[in-house]
Design a protein around this motif. Structure first.
Motif, short mmCIF file in Angstrom:
data_model
loop_
_atom_site.label_atom_id
_atom_site.label_comp_id
_atom_site.label_asym_id
_atom_site.label_seq_id
_atom_site.Cartn_x
_atom_site.Cartn_y
_atom_site.Cartn_z
N LYS A 69 0.82 -1.22 0.00
CA LYS A 69 0.00 0.00 0.00
C LYS A 69 0.85 1.27 0.00
CE LYS A 69 -0.42 0.47 5.03
NZ LYS A 69 0.85 -0.24 5.26
N ASP A 70 1.97 1.25 0.74
CA ASP A 70 2.77 2.45 0.91
C ASP A 70 3.43 2.89 -0.40
OD1 ASP A 70 2.09 2.15 3.61
OD2 ASP A 70 3.91 1.00 4.02
N SER A 71 4.06 1.96 -1.08
CA SER A 71 4.76 2.32 -2.32
C SER A 71 3.78 2.67 -3.44
CB SER A 71 5.71 1.20 -2.75
OG SER A 71 5.03 -0.01 -2.97
N TYR A 72 2.62 2.00 -3.46
CA TYR A 72 1.59 2.38 -4.44
C TYR A 72 1.15 3.83 -4.20
CZ TYR A 72 0.43 -2.17 -6.60
OH TYR A 72 0.43 -3.33 -7.34
N ALA A 73 0.88 4.16 -2.94
CA ALA A 73 0.43 5.51 -2.60
C ALA A 73 1.51 6.53 -2.93
CB ALA A 73 0.06 5.59 -1.13
N LEU A 74 2.77 6.20 -2.64
CA LEU A 74 3.88 7.10 -2.93
C LEU A 74 3.92 7.43 -4.42
CD1 LEU A 74 6.51 8.60 -2.28
CD2 LEU A 74 7.70 6.40 -2.49
N LEU A 75 3.85 6.42 -5.25
CA LEU A 75 3.89 6.63 -6.70
C LEU A 75 2.69 7.47 -7.15
CD1 LEU A 75 5.05 6.08 -9.52
CD2 LEU A 75 3.73 3.94 -9.55
N ASP A 76 1.51 7.12 -6.67
CA ASP A 76 0.29 7.81 -7.06
C ASP A 76 0.35 9.29 -6.70
OD1 ASP A 76 -2.79 7.26 -7.79
OD2 ASP A 76 -2.72 8.65 -6.09
N ILE A 77 0.80 9.61 -5.50
CA ILE A 77 0.83 11.00 -5.05
C ILE A 77 1.93 11.79 -5.76
CG2 ILE A 77 1.20 12.50 -3.05
CD1 ILE A 77 -0.02 10.12 -1.38
N LEU A 78 3.08 11.17 -5.99
CA LEU A 78 4.14 11.86 -6.72
C LEU A 78 3.71 12.20 -8.14
CD1 LEU A 78 7.47 10.07 -5.63
CD2 LEU A 78 6.63 12.35 -4.99
N LEU A 79 2.93 11.32 -8.75
CA LEU A 79 2.42 11.59 -10.10
C LEU A 79 1.48 12.80 -10.07
CD1 LEU A 79 1.70 7.95 -11.36
CD2 LEU A 79 3.49 9.50 -12.18
N THR A 80 0.67 12.89 -9.03
CA THR A 80 -0.23 14.04 -8.89
C THR A 80 0.56 15.33 -8.69
OG1 THR A 80 -2.00 12.69 -7.91
CG2 THR A 80 -2.10 15.05 -7.52
N LEU A 81 1.56 15.28 -7.80
CA LEU A 81 2.34 16.48 -7.51
C LEU A 81 3.17 16.93 -8.72
CD1 LEU A 81 3.61 15.81 -3.87
CD2 LEU A 81 1.57 17.02 -4.63
N ARG A 82 3.62 15.98 -9.50
CA ARG A 82 4.42 16.33 -10.67
C ARG A 82 3.63 17.21 -11.64
NH1 ARG A 82 6.68 11.79 -14.78
NH2 ARG A 82 4.42 11.62 -15.06
N GLU A 83 2.33 16.96 -11.73
CA GLU A 83 1.49 17.76 -12.62
C GLU A 83 1.36 19.20 -12.16
OE1 GLU A 83 -2.25 15.81 -12.78
OE2 GLU A 83 -1.50 13.98 -13.73
N ARG A 84 1.52 19.43 -10.85
CA ARG A 84 1.31 20.76 -10.29
C ARG A 84 2.59 21.46 -9.86
NH1 ARG A 84 -2.85 17.38 -9.37
NH2 ARG A 84 -4.97 18.20 -9.08
N ALA A 85 3.70 20.74 -9.91
CA ALA A 85 4.96 21.28 -9.38
C ALA A 85 5.50 22.40 -10.26
CB ALA A 85 5.99 20.16 -9.28
N PRO A 86 6.17 23.38 -9.66
CA PRO A 86 6.79 24.47 -10.43
C PRO A 86 8.11 24.06 -11.06
CG PRO A 86 7.20 24.79 -8.10
CD PRO A 86 6.31 23.58 -8.20
N ILE A 87 8.50 22.81 -10.84
CA ILE A 87 9.74 22.29 -11.42
C ILE A 87 9.44 21.06 -12.26
CG2 ILE A 87 11.15 23.15 -9.51
CD1 ILE A 87 11.16 20.27 -8.39
N HIS A 88 10.42 20.64 -13.05
CA HIS A 88 10.27 19.42 -13.85
C HIS A 88 11.09 18.29 -13.25
CE1 HIS A 88 10.02 16.69 -17.27
NE2 HIS A 88 11.33 16.52 -17.15
#
Length: 326
Positions: A69-88
């Motif tokens: 569950k932890d690593s799935y959630a980590l990947l899922d949330i990082l993908l969401t943040l990447r869309e909104r992050a001011p960096i690439h």
């Protein structure tokens, strides 16, 4: 006119309408709570990334995906943040297939292809090594972890990853802290960011501020295809199990205690501990000047310390503003 010829709100059709309305409200409430959970996790992960400068512009983040569950959630949330992050930054998911019996090798590739994430599956039969070395009935986790860590560091280098992201959460950090204190005599935890032991990688734990209970619920909401972690048949670490039980009991009897302990890990006063390498006790002299951190041994009131302020990091600040407090 006979009233029975005219259905009222008390008839079955009225009951059905009421039930539909109740179901709709319930579904709306569930959707609201699920969205609030997602926003909270994104905010907490963004806060951790900002506070410790975990991810920088141009990074390639290797997310270690175990199937839990932890690593799935980590990947899922990082993908969401990447869309909104001011960096690439880029993301690549990596799974180490250790050839454990009955490991469903098709689950992770199918999931990653479905969500369109680049991935690499590393096949290494560490299971046979562990079973040969560790006596029957003993926990294999320590050796398995060391072997897995070395392999993942190598893979990170081969893939050109600049950061290795692990799915350890707040409860993991606290449990490790108490394990070291109770069984190893050390004030040592599991840091959110650290250089790897081979000196070649930066390891990050973006879930550092996230409670395990939230991750359990998030996994249920997202319906991640969870792979059991007990395929190797190893016995559970009894010491860690004791710590988990202790923390659960504290949370039940003394709400807020665990939160305070976690906060204390980032509010350290070296002069009030006993590590001679951390503070210059031997050379300490009275200066004649008032010191806010001076000894208050005769003060009966408990010491109070202010919480540290988060780092001024563009990534963390923007993520926090995108996912405000509940």
């Amino acid at each position: 006119m006979n009233d029975r010829l005219h259905p009222s709100a008390d008839t079955p059709s009225g009951d059905a309408s009421d039930q539909a309305a109740i179901s709709a409200k319930k579904a709306e409430k569930i959707a609201y709570e699920n969205n609030k959970l997602h926003k909270r996790l994104c905010r907490q992960v963004g806060q951790a990334i900002g506070d410790f400068n975990m991810i920088e512009d141009g990074d390639k983040v290797m997310v270690c995906l175990s199937g839990g569950k932890d690593s799935y959630a980590l990947l899922d949330i990082l993908l969401t943040l990447r869309e909104r992050a001011p960096i690439h930054f880029d993301i690549v998911a990596v799974n180490l297939d250790q050839k454990q019996p009955n490991f469903p090798a098709d689950v992770l590739p199918a999931y990653l292809e479905k969500i369109g994430v680049p991935y690499h599956i590393e096949n290494q039969d560490t299971y046979s090594i562990v079973k040969r070395v560790v006596p029957e009935g003993k926990t294999t986790c320590a050796l398995c972890s060391r072997l897995r860590r070395g392999i993942l560091y190598r893979v990170a280098t081969e893939l050109g990853a600049t950061k290795v992201a692990l799915g350890h959460h707040r409860d993991d950090i606290l449990e490790t802290f108490f394990l070291n204190m109770f069984f190893a005599g050390k004030l040592k935890g599991m840091p959110p960011k650290l250089q790897s032991d081979d000196g070649k990688q930066i390891v990050i734990r973006p879930l550092a501020y996230v409670k395990e209970a939230d991750l359990i619920r998030y996994a249920e909401v997202k319906q991640f295809p969870i792979i059991p972690c007990d395929l190797c048949g190893s016995q559970e670490n009894l010491q860690r199990k004791q710590i988990k039980g202790l923390m659960r009991e504290w949370e039940k009897k003394f709400p807020g205690r665990v939160d305070n302990i976690f906060s204390s890990l980032s509010t350290v006063v070296p002069s009030h501990l006993m590590d001679r390498d951390l503070f210059g006790f031997t050379a300490l002299q009275a200066t004649g000047e008032a010191d806010a951190n001076g000894d208050i041994a005769f003060d009966e009131e408990p010491c109070s310390t202010g919480a540290g302020q988060p780092a001024d990091n563009a990534f963390g600040s923007q993520i926090i503003s995108l996912f405000p407090a509940d």
